[in-house]
Write a protein that holds these residues in place. Structure first.
Motif, PDB file in Angstrom:
ATOM      1  N   ILE A 108       0.833  -1.202   0.000  1.00 40.49           N
ATOM      2  CA  ILE A 108       0.000   0.000   0.000  1.00 40.49           C
ATOM      3  C   ILE A 108       0.868   1.253   0.000  1.00 40.49           C
ATOM      4  O   ILE A 108       0.625   2.193  -0.763  1.00 40.49           O
ATOM      5  N   LEU A 112       0.840   4.017  -2.964  1.00 35.25           N
ATOM      6  CA  LEU A 112       0.469   5.405  -2.699  1.00 35.25           C
ATOM      7  C   LEU A 112       1.496   6.388  -3.261  1.00 35.25           C
ATOM      8  O   LEU A 112       1.217   7.583  -3.363  1.00 35.25           O
ATOM      9  N   THR A 190      -9.780  -1.776   1.409  1.00 34.87           N
ATOM     10  CA  THR A 190      -9.987  -0.329   1.378  1.00 34.87           C
ATOM     11  C   THR A 190      -9.873   0.287   2.765  1.00 34.87           C
ATOM     12  O   THR A 190      -9.353   1.390   2.919  1.00 34.87           O
ATOM     13  N   THR A 193      -6.193   0.573   3.505  1.00 43.69           N
ATOM     14  CA  THR A 193      -5.599   1.621   2.665  1.00 43.69           C
ATOM     15  C   THR A 193      -5.900   2.995   3.241  1.00 43.69           C
ATOM     16  O   THR A 193      -5.018   3.861   3.324  1.00 43.69           O
ATOM     17  N   THR A 194      -7.152   3.199   3.654  1.00 43.25           N
ATOM     18  CA  THR A 194      -7.535   4.482   4.245  1.00 43.25           C
ATOM     19  C   THR A 194      -6.720   4.775   5.491  1.00 43.25           C
ATOM     20  O   THR A 194      -6.206   5.895   5.682  1.00 43.25           O
ATOM     21  N   ARG A 195      -6.556   3.776   6.351  1.00 50.85           N
ATOM     22  CA  ARG A 195      -5.842   3.986   7.609  1.00 50.85           C
ATOM     23  C   ARG A 195      -4.353   4.251   7.382  1.00 50.85           C
ATOM     24  O   ARG A 195      -3.755   5.096   8.057  1.00 50.85           O
ATOM     25  N   ALA A 197      -3.005   5.570   4.644  1.00 55.75           N
ATOM     26  CA  ALA A 197      -2.890   6.893   4.039  1.00 55.75           C
ATOM     27  C   ALA A 197      -3.070   7.996   5.080  1.00 55.75           C
ATOM     28  O   ALA A 197      -2.342   9.010   5.061  1.00 55.75           O
ATOM     29  N   GLU A 198      -4.010   7.805   5.984  1.00 55.07           N
ATOM     30  CA  GLU A 198      -4.220   8.817   7.022  1.00 55.07           C
ATOM     31  C   GLU A 198      -3.036   8.901   7.969  1.00 55.07           C
ATOM     32  O   GLU A 198      -2.616  10.002   8.359  1.00 55.07           O
ATOM     33  N   PRO A 203      -4.224  11.462   2.972  1.00 61.97           N
ATOM     34  CA  PRO A 203      -5.561  10.878   2.874  1.00 61.97           C
ATOM     35  C   PRO A 203      -6.155  10.931   1.469  1.00 61.97           C
ATOM     36  O   PRO A 203      -6.888  10.016   1.075  1.00 61.97           O
ATOM     37  N   GLY A 206      -5.033   8.086  -0.544  1.00 61.90           N
ATOM     38  CA  GLY A 206      -5.743   6.882  -0.129  1.00 61.90           C
ATOM     39  C   GLY A 206      -7.096   6.774  -0.805  1.00 61.90           C
ATOM     40  O   GLY A 206      -7.499   5.689  -1.259  1.00 61.90           O
ATOM     41  N   LYS A 207      -7.809   7.894  -0.895  1.00 62.94           N
ATOM     42  CA  LYS A 207      -9.107   7.892  -1.567  1.00 62.94           C
ATOM     43  C   LYS A 207      -8.945   7.547  -3.047  1.00 62.94           C
ATOM     44  O   LYS A 207      -9.756   6.798  -3.614  1.00 62.94           O
ATOM     45  N   ASN A 210      -8.247   3.808  -3.384  1.00 57.14           N
ATOM     46  CA  ASN A 210      -9.465   3.026  -3.144  1.00 57.14           C
ATOM     47  C   ASN A 210     -10.416   3.103  -4.337  1.00 57.14           C
ATOM     48  O   ASN A 210     -11.051   2.112  -4.698  1.00 57.14           O
TER      49      ASN A 210
END
Length: 354
Positions: A108, A112, A190, A193-195, A197-198, A203, A206-207, A210
């Motif tokens: 991930i 990114l 997903t 991935t969000t976590r 990226a944050e 972030p 990450g969006k 996803n």
């Protein structure tokens, strides 16, 4: 990756999982190129497109590389304070030296666009971009000394990372450690991935990732032939260690098979545990049309011919038809950005002549 039909022809699951993958070709190539596009691909659901997508997916996986998001790499906006899965609040102030202690998490980070900031790797990070990085784990256990020697500014772990004493030693040295829940089903991709990226202050990237994966999955699932619902048994085997297991609810493979338009034979047979020792009775009840395995697992029992010598397997519909699909260990249950490629291949292989 190969599928065995009629006629002649790693990574172990995590501790948590054992306790508890023409026009269509152009569409897939474009999606794998990193854009967040892909809408429209789902409209082409012909068998030819499914085969083309599978061929392109196999080609991409054979490269053993990740495909970063298109455009300029994101710049982390820090500091950020995030929730850690061990109940802590962790503040990340610097993402210049990132150390992921999980292969899926590393994938991930690289996808990114932050791969040039990664300073080390876990034993399960086997994709090409990570291979030359210093390894900080041995037999899946983390060496705190090796981690600290790389001077990371943030460490990404998961709840299976251990030993706990090593993780605490890293924290005691003042390094923020963000713990994530393991990914054991498709929807976890997903979320994780969000976590990630944050935690790294990107972030929006990450969006975008996803969205890219969502588009790719939709296009892959559109290739499922109407009316086809084969029963597929996931077998986890390590012949040298006499480990012979069949997957059930929560194995991880059940989620992938559902996404690929199949029925998980173990779950359908009432196996409520992630893995159960294989017996002739269990196989007779499961009656799989197709068997899914990790490549090294199939090799460990002597390939297809050796697999058919295991009591009960040759008598199943899959055994009688010699229908076995195998995929590379680190990818099948990796639950990372390459998972849509796994679904592409499964959609094509498990529905052949079903």
């Amino acid at each position: 990756m190969r599928a065995s039909g009629r006629g002649p022809s790693g990574r172990r699951p995590s501790r948590g999982r054992l306790a508890a993958l023409g026009l269509a070709l152009a569409l897939l190539t474009g999606a794998c190129g990193g854009s967040a596009t892909g809408t429209g691909a789902a409209s082409d659901a012909s068998p030819a497109s499914a085969s083309a997508r599978a061929a392109a997916a196999q080609k991409q996986l054979a490269k053993n590389t990740v495909v970063p998001l298109e455009g300029k790499p994101p710049t982390p906006k820090l500091p950020v304070t995030v929730d850690s899965s061990d109940g802590r609040k962790v503040t990340v102030k610097d993402a210049s030296r990132i150390l992921p202690l999980n292969g899926g998490v590393a994938e991930i980070v690289f996808t990114l666009g932050l791969g040039d900031r990664v300073v080390g790797r876990d034993i399960t990070a086997t994709f090409e971009e990570a291979e030359k990085l210093p390894q900080v784990t041995k037999a899946h256990d983390v060496s705190a000394e090796s981690v600290l020697s790389l001077r990371p500014t943030v460490v990404l772990a998961d709840t299976d990372t251990g030993p706990k004493e090593a993780v605490q030693q890293i924290r005691d040295a003042g390094i923020p450690v963000v713990v994530l829940d393991p990914a054991t089903k498709l929807s976890d991709v997903t979320t994780r991935t969000t976590r990630v990226a944050e935690a790294l202050g990107v972030p929006e990237a990450g969006k975008a990732l996803n969205q890219r994966m969502s588009d790719e999955l939709a296009a892959a699932r559109a290739g499922v032939p109407k009316g086809s619902k084969p029963k597929v048994a996931f077998l986890y085997m390590r012949g040298s260690a006499a480990v012979y297991l069949i997957g059930g609810r929560g194995s991880g493979a059940d989620s992938l098979l559902e996404a690929a338009g199949a029925v998980d034979a173990g779950t359908a047979a009432g196996l409520d545990k992630p893995f159960t020792p294989i017996t002739t009775e269990a196989l007779a009840q499961a009656q799989p049309d197709v068997i899914l395995m990790m490549t090294k697992g199939l090799e460990s029992v002597g390939g297809l011919d050796g697999l058919l010598q295991i009591p009960g397997i040759a008598q199943t519909p899959a055994g009688l038809d010699r229908r076995v699909v195998d995929m590379e260990d680190g990818v099948l249950l990796g639950f990372g950005p390459r998972t849509p490629l796994v679904i592409d291949i499964l959609v094509d292989r498990i529905h052949q002549a079903s």
